[in-house]
Scaffold this motif. Structure first.
Motif, PDB file in Angstrom:
ATOM      1  N   MET A 231      16.661  29.141 110.182  1.00  0.00           N
ATOM      2  CA  MET A 231      16.867  30.589 110.229  1.00  0.00           C
ATOM      3  C   MET A 231      16.003  31.027 111.592  1.00  0.00           C
ATOM      4  O   MET A 231      14.748  30.695 111.441  1.00  0.00           O
ATOM      5  N   LYS A 232      16.349  31.879 112.638  1.00  0.00           N
ATOM      6  CA  LYS A 232      15.482  32.075 113.585  1.00  0.00           C
ATOM      7  C   LYS A 232      15.905  33.657 113.924  1.00  0.00           C
ATOM      8  O   LYS A 232      17.321  34.017 113.910  1.00  0.00           O
ATOM      9  N   MET A 233      15.082  34.517 114.135  1.00  0.00           N
ATOM     10  CA  MET A 233      15.119  35.704 114.584  1.00  0.00           C
ATOM     11  C   MET A 233      14.966  36.092 115.850  1.00  0.00           C
ATOM     12  O   MET A 233      13.791  35.794 116.540  1.00  0.00           O
ATOM     13  N   ASP A 234      16.092  36.033 116.765  1.00  0.00           N
ATOM     14  CA  ASP A 234      15.902  36.491 118.177  1.00  0.00           C
ATOM     15  C   ASP A 234      15.128  37.664 118.445  1.00  0.00           C
ATOM     16  O   ASP A 234      14.587  37.774 119.624  1.00  0.00           O
ATOM     17  N   LYS A 235      15.445  38.559 117.750  1.00  0.00           N
ATOM     18  CA  LYS A 235      14.650  39.979 118.037  1.00  0.00           C
ATOM     19  C   LYS A 235      14.542  40.686 116.575  1.00  0.00           C
ATOM     20  O   LYS A 235      15.268  40.612 115.715  1.00  0.00           O
ATOM     21  N   MET A 236      13.433  41.062 116.456  1.00  0.00           N
ATOM     22  CA  MET A 236      12.890  41.921 115.117  1.00  0.00           C
ATOM     23  C   MET A 236      11.471  42.526 115.580  1.00  0.00           C
ATOM     24  O   MET A 236      10.800  42.250 115.818  1.00  0.00           O
ATOM     25  N   TYR A 237      11.859  43.981 115.687  1.00  0.00           N
ATOM     26  CA  TYR A 237      10.511  44.898 115.920  1.00  0.00           C
ATOM     27  C   TYR A 237      10.692  46.112 115.182  1.00  0.00           C
ATOM     28  O   TYR A 237      11.858  46.737 114.592  1.00  0.00           O
ATOM     29  N   LEU A 238       9.768  46.839 115.114  1.00  0.00           N
ATOM     30  CA  LEU A 238       9.646  48.234 114.378  1.00  0.00           C
ATOM     31  C   LEU A 238       8.924  48.993 115.436  1.00  0.00           C
ATOM     32  O   LEU A 238       7.535  48.681 116.070  1.00  0.00           O
ATOM     33  N   ASP A 239       9.132  50.320 115.894  1.00  0.00           N
ATOM     34  CA  ASP A 239       8.444  50.961 116.736  1.00  0.00           C
ATOM     35  C   ASP A 239       8.478  52.487 116.075  1.00  0.00           C
ATOM     36  O   ASP A 239       9.547  53.097 115.611  1.00  0.00           O
ATOM     37  N   VAL A 240       7.270  53.009 115.951  1.00  0.00           N
ATOM     38  CA  VAL A 240       6.787  54.014 115.172  1.00  0.00           C
ATOM     39  C   VAL A 240       5.940  54.979 115.999  1.00  0.00           C
ATOM     40  O   VAL A 240       5.081  54.583 116.945  1.00  0.00           O
ATOM     41  N   ASN A 241       6.611  56.081 116.137  1.00  0.00           N
ATOM     42  CA  ASN A 241       5.710  57.145 117.144  1.00  0.00           C
ATOM     43  C   ASN A 241       6.012  58.689 116.508  1.00  0.00           C
ATOM     44  O   ASN A 241       6.716  58.720 115.492  1.00  0.00           O
TER      45      ASN A 241
ATOM     46  N   ASN B 114       7.765  61.292 117.034  1.00  0.00           N
ATOM     47  CA  ASN B 114       9.187  61.392 117.294  1.00  0.00           C
ATOM     48  C   ASN B 114      10.374  60.826 116.497  1.00  0.00           C
ATOM     49  O   ASN B 114      11.176  61.416 115.907  1.00  0.00           O
ATOM     50  N   ILE B 115      10.083  59.515 116.293  1.00  0.00           N
ATOM     51  CA  ILE B 115      11.208  58.538 115.762  1.00  0.00           C
ATOM     52  C   ILE B 115      10.407  57.223 115.361  1.00  0.00           C
ATOM     53  O   ILE B 115       9.732  56.854 115.972  1.00  0.00           O
ATOM     54  N   VAL B 116      11.340  56.744 114.352  1.00  0.00           N
ATOM     55  CA  VAL B 116      10.879  55.533 113.896  1.00  0.00           C
ATOM     56  C   VAL B 116      12.146  54.759 113.846  1.00  0.00           C
ATOM     57  O   VAL B 116      13.284  55.108 113.492  1.00  0.00           O
ATOM     58  N   LYS B 117      12.075  53.434 114.854  1.00  0.00           N
ATOM     59  CA  LYS B 117      12.988  52.650 115.229  1.00  0.00           C
ATOM     60  C   LYS B 117      12.714  51.379 114.569  1.00  0.00           C
ATOM     61  O   LYS B 117      11.735  50.734 114.581  1.00  0.00           O
ATOM     62  N   ALA B 118      13.951  50.637 114.205  1.00  0.00           N
ATOM     63  CA  ALA B 118      13.858  49.139 113.921  1.00  0.00           C
ATOM     64  C   ALA B 118      15.057  48.529 114.140  1.00  0.00           C
ATOM     65  O   ALA B 118      16.251  49.002 114.311  1.00  0.00           O
ATOM     66  N   GLU B 119      15.038  47.274 114.670  1.00  0.00           N
ATOM     67  CA  GLU B 119      16.176  46.399 114.950  1.00  0.00           C
ATOM     68  C   GLU B 119      15.720  44.900 114.744  1.00  0.00           C
ATOM     69  O   GLU B 119      14.835  44.420 114.971  1.00  0.00           O
ATOM     70  N   LEU B 120      16.870  44.310 114.296  1.00  0.00           N
ATOM     71  CA  LEU B 120      16.942  42.889 113.801  1.00  0.00           C
ATOM     72  C   LEU B 120      18.298  42.320 114.452  1.00  0.00           C
ATOM     73  O   LEU B 120      19.150  42.775 114.333  1.00  0.00           O
ATOM     74  N   MET B 121      17.953  41.101 115.014  1.00  0.00           N
ATOM     75  CA  MET B 121      19.071  40.202 115.179  1.00  0.00           C
ATOM     76  C   MET B 121      18.713  38.699 115.176  1.00  0.00           C
ATOM     77  O   MET B 121      17.410  38.151 115.722  1.00  0.00           O
ATOM     78  N   GLY B 122      19.495  38.039 114.338  1.00  0.00           N
ATOM     79  CA  GLY B 122      19.318  36.528 114.405  1.00  0.00           C
ATOM     80  C   GLY B 122      20.207  35.702 114.143  1.00  0.00           C
ATOM     81  O   GLY B 122      21.335  36.217 113.706  1.00  0.00           O
ATOM     82  N   GLY B 123      20.055  34.316 113.574  1.00  0.00           N
ATOM     83  CA  GLY B 123      21.142  33.676 113.059  1.00  0.00           C
ATOM     84  C   GLY B 123      20.831  32.413 112.104  1.00  0.00           C
ATOM     85  O   GLY B 123      19.431  32.333 111.851  1.00  0.00           O
TER      86      GLY B 123
END
Length: 484
Positions: A198-208, A210-219
């Motif tokens: 299992m590999k996560m090509d993208k996984m991050y969390l951005d907190v400020n 105004n907004i909290v964002k998270a994104e995950l992409m893998g296979g």
């Protein structure tokens, strides 16, 4: 949302900590009577031949971990003991004890059948082993988010997991080339049983603010005999059950099961200064496994989440999220390399070989990281058939006070080996209403090795467990003849 995110990370961390990743016994490297040392360097033949008992003949469990220990998960504050999540433990205090990347591996090696023997001029062996390698990497930012989750960008993408199971048939030889040098090699035929990564090509969390964002992409990619490559393609949901990925008749999967591989071990030992000084180098598991496309499945997924606050007037939260997971066409056959290792040792013997001091460098080349350890040991050869060793391993998160020990009993006809590389000498005491429980405080890695078997004949051409070597005796006789 913060609590949910913390629970998710906690689950991942827990699974990584207890997940099950060839087992190699560092403390046994300089023990001449042990056949465990041959597993680390093909040139280091044991002093006697052997027959290993199935399962009990050689069982090794090796857990490598540079992240977790009682010392960095629990803290004594104000007369109490608290976890790293407690408010009294600062983020800097906790994160300062963690490496930039979490590296966890568990290697299992179980003997199905094994024997070795000395001929007139060499040592040869055959071993049939069941092996398992599991490797996990974790991002330090994952624990930063788990601990504080303050404003900032958390890169969680350096997360991988792989597991490989296979059977190994190994034929090896240790051949004295000169009186001062031995060359060894081992050829291995491999049959792959299961592989998953299992590999996560993208996984991050951005907190400020105004907004909290998270994104995950893998296979995920897997290869197991019961899986079929002609599975339904498309979104994973209620219409796709696990049975859709499997052969209706498991024997159909076994018919096309053709996972195979090759491996090679190489080793050298040089004996200098009348065999007082020994230098050795061994490279293990140089090779590959080829996985048949008939049993390969592939899946890809991505998810995103955003939170922009809560409207007190309407009672609505500004949420955005999406999730998609798909079975994608099989990529067919693929090849994976073995988890190779490199061992380099320096040994100096004193008191007619009764005592030896050793320094061993052990490097493991995992799929997504490399780990290196340095082990210093003192070895006592108490008799021709009894030896013991004490060691300490440095680097890779190992702490002072965590020692290794091994005992090798090898009289004619019988062989018993017991050992562990990491034994904690300091304990934290967990007290309950009824009793107190000691818990290893500094230990982050762990391994245990057990071997029971039968000894065969001893080699005449090899250096004995005690006394001078054959070469040293010859030189002494030549010196006496010249003086005469």
């Amino acid at each position: 949302m913060k609590q949910i995110f913390k629970y998710i990370i906690a689950i991942i961390a827990f699974v990584g900590g207890v997940a099950t990743a060839s087992a190699q016994m560092r403390t046994a490297y300089f023990m001449e009577g042990s056949y465990f040392r041959t597993d680390m360097n093909a040139a280091l033949a044991p002093t006697r031949g052997y027959i290993k008992l199935p399962a009990a003949g050689a069982l090794g469990v090796d857990l490598g971990n540079n992240y977790f220990s009682v010392n960095n998960l629990f803290y004594k504050k104000d007369g109490g003991i608290y976890t790293f999540m407690h408010n009294g433990v600062s983020a800097d205090e906790f994160l300062g004890k963690l490496a930039n990347k979490g590296k966890l591996s568990l290697n299992l090696n179980t003997t199905i059948l094994g024997f070795g023997a000395h001929s007139k001029k060499l040592f040869w062996s055959f071993n049939l082993n069941l092996r398992s390698n599991t490797e996990i990497t974790l991002s330090k930012d994952m624990f930063a988010a788990l601990k504080s989750l303050t404003n900032g960008y958390y890169n969680l993408g350096d997360t991988h997991l792989s597991n490989r199971e296979y059977i190994e048939a190994a034929l090896g030889f240790a051949i004295p080339i000169k009186e001062f040098m031995t060359f060894g090699f081992r050829v291995k035929g491999l049959v792959g049983l299961a592989d998953i990564s299992m590999k996560m090509d993208k996984m991050y969390l951005d907190v400020n603010e105004n907004i909290v964002k998270a994104e995950l992409m893998g296979g995920i990619q897997g290869n197991v005999p019961i899986l079929r490559s002609n599975y339904p393609i498309g979104a994973i949901g209620d219409d796709l059950a696990i049975e859709d990925l499997m052969y209706e008749n498991p024997m159909d999967g076994l018919k096309g099961f053709k996972n195979w591989g090759l491996g090679l071990d190489l080793g050298f030992e040089f004996r200098l200064l009348d065999d007082h000084l020994k230098i050795s180098v061994g490279a293990n598991d140089i090779g590959f496994l080829k996985w048949n496309g008939n049993n390969t499945v592939n899946a890809e997924g991505k998810a995103n989440f955003s939170y922009e606050g809560f409207n007190l007037t309407t009672g609505d939260a500004k949420l955005g999220y999406g999730y998609e997971a798909n079975m994608v066409p099989s990529k067919g056959s693929y090849t994976s390399r073995l988890t190779a290792s490199l061992n380099a040792g320096v040994e100096y013997n004193i008191l007619n070989n009764y005592i030896a001091f050793g320094l061993l460098s052990h490097t493991q080349f995992c799929q997504n990281f490399t780990r290196t350890e340095l082990t210093a040991s003192v070895n006592f050869r108490i008799g021709r058939w009894l030896s013991t060793s004490f060691s300490h391993t440095f680097l890779n998160g190992n702490q002072p006070g965590v020692l290794g020990w091994a005992l090798n009993l090898h009289p004619p006809g019988f062989h018993l080996f017991l050992g562990a590389d990491y034994i904690d000498t300091r304990f934290a005491v967990y007290s309950t209403a009824n009793k107190s429980i000691p818990i290893p405080k500094m230990m982050s890695s762990a391994n245990v090795y057990v071997g029971v078997g039968f000894n065969l004949g001893k080699a005449k051409y090899m250096k004995s467990m005690q006394g001078k070597s054959k070469r040293a005796n010859r030189l002494e006789k030549e010196k006496q003849n010249k003086e005469a």
